[in-house]
Design a protein around this motif. Sequence first.
Motif, PDB file in Angstrom:
ATOM      1  N   HIS A  73      64.464  80.237  34.424  1.00 27.83           N
ATOM      2  CA  HIS A  73      64.093  80.917  35.666  1.00 27.83           C
ATOM      3  C   HIS A  73      62.647  81.388  35.589  1.00 27.83           C
ATOM      4  O   HIS A  73      61.884  81.239  36.540  1.00 27.83           O
ATOM      5  CB  HIS A  73      65.031  82.090  35.934  1.00 27.83           C
ATOM      6  CG  HIS A  73      64.699  82.842  37.187  1.00 27.83           C
ATOM      7  ND1 HIS A  73      64.905  82.300  38.425  1.00 27.83           N
ATOM      8  CD2 HIS A  73      64.157  84.072  37.385  1.00 27.83           C
ATOM      9  CE1 HIS A  73      64.504  83.156  39.342  1.00 27.83           C
ATOM     10  NE2 HIS A  73      64.046  84.247  38.731  1.00 27.83           N
TER      11      HIS A  73
ATOM     12  N   GLN B 297      60.311  78.431  35.961  1.00 25.95           N
ATOM     13  CA  GLN B 297      60.265  77.966  37.348  1.00 25.95           C
ATOM     14  C   GLN B 297      59.394  78.895  38.191  1.00 25.95           C
ATOM     15  O   GLN B 297      58.632  78.449  39.048  1.00 25.95           O
ATOM     16  CB  GLN B 297      61.665  77.897  37.939  1.00 25.95           C
ATOM     17  CG  GLN B 297      62.489  76.749  37.439  1.00 25.95           C
ATOM     18  CD  GLN B 297      63.916  76.789  37.999  1.00 25.95           C
ATOM     19  OE1 GLN B 297      64.327  77.776  38.603  1.00 25.95           O
ATOM     20  NE2 GLN B 297      64.648  75.707  37.789  1.00 25.95           N
TER      21      GLN B 297
ATOM     22  N   HIS C 227      55.701  78.177  37.493  1.00 30.90           N
ATOM     23  CA  HIS C 227      55.276  76.937  38.144  1.00 30.90           C
ATOM     24  C   HIS C 227      55.114  77.139  39.642  1.00 30.90           C
ATOM     25  O   HIS C 227      54.181  76.605  40.253  1.00 30.90           O
ATOM     26  CB  HIS C 227      56.269  75.799  37.872  1.00 30.90           C
ATOM     27  CG  HIS C 227      56.236  75.299  36.468  1.00 30.90           C
ATOM     28  ND1 HIS C 227      55.124  74.752  35.910  1.00 30.90           N
ATOM     29  CD2 HIS C 227      57.189  75.266  35.502  1.00 30.90           C
ATOM     30  CE1 HIS C 227      55.372  74.403  34.666  1.00 30.90           C
ATOM     31  NE2 HIS C 227      56.629  74.718  34.387  1.00 30.90           N
ATOM     32  N   TYR C 228      55.994  77.915  40.233  1.00 34.71           N
ATOM     33  CA  TYR C 228      55.904  78.170  41.670  1.00 34.71           C
ATOM     34  C   TYR C 228      54.632  78.952  41.979  1.00 34.71           C
ATOM     35  O   TYR C 228      53.891  78.613  42.905  1.00 34.71           O
ATOM     36  CB  TYR C 228      57.143  78.930  42.153  1.00 34.71           C
ATOM     37  CG  TYR C 228      57.066  79.344  43.599  1.00 34.71           C
ATOM     38  CD1 TYR C 228      57.160  78.387  44.605  1.00 34.71           C
ATOM     39  CD2 TYR C 228      56.887  80.677  43.954  1.00 34.71           C
ATOM     40  CE1 TYR C 228      57.075  78.756  45.930  1.00 34.71           C
ATOM     41  CE2 TYR C 228      56.802  81.052  45.276  1.00 34.71           C
ATOM     42  CZ  TYR C 228      56.892  80.091  46.264  1.00 34.71           C
ATOM     43  OH  TYR C 228      56.811  80.460  47.576  1.00 34.71           O
TER      44      TYR C 228
END
Length: 99
Positions: A81, A84, A87-88
């Motif tokens: 999580h 992610q 990266h977002y």
Amino acid sequence: MKPTDLSALLQSWQPDIEPSSGFNRGVWSRIEASQTRNSQVLSSLFIPLRWIQSMGRPRIAIAAAAIALFGGLLIGGVQAHSSQEEHYLASLNPLTANR
């Protein structure tokens, strides 16, 4: 050739060669060897289970293994999580990405 002709031909066919005298013995020895190999492979899959059962308190060992498994899954989920999320955020503003 019609299907009925083929069926009649197959029913009338007889092999020309007789199996050797040790044929049945050879077949059964190969079957037995195959079954022995399969049982050895199957028993090797259950070695950890036998190790847990041989311990004095298998409930504690099973509970410890379950806690370790679920703890690893939890930590992996949190890290995934977090990755992610990074990266977002980097996709929104590439200048703030960690280098």
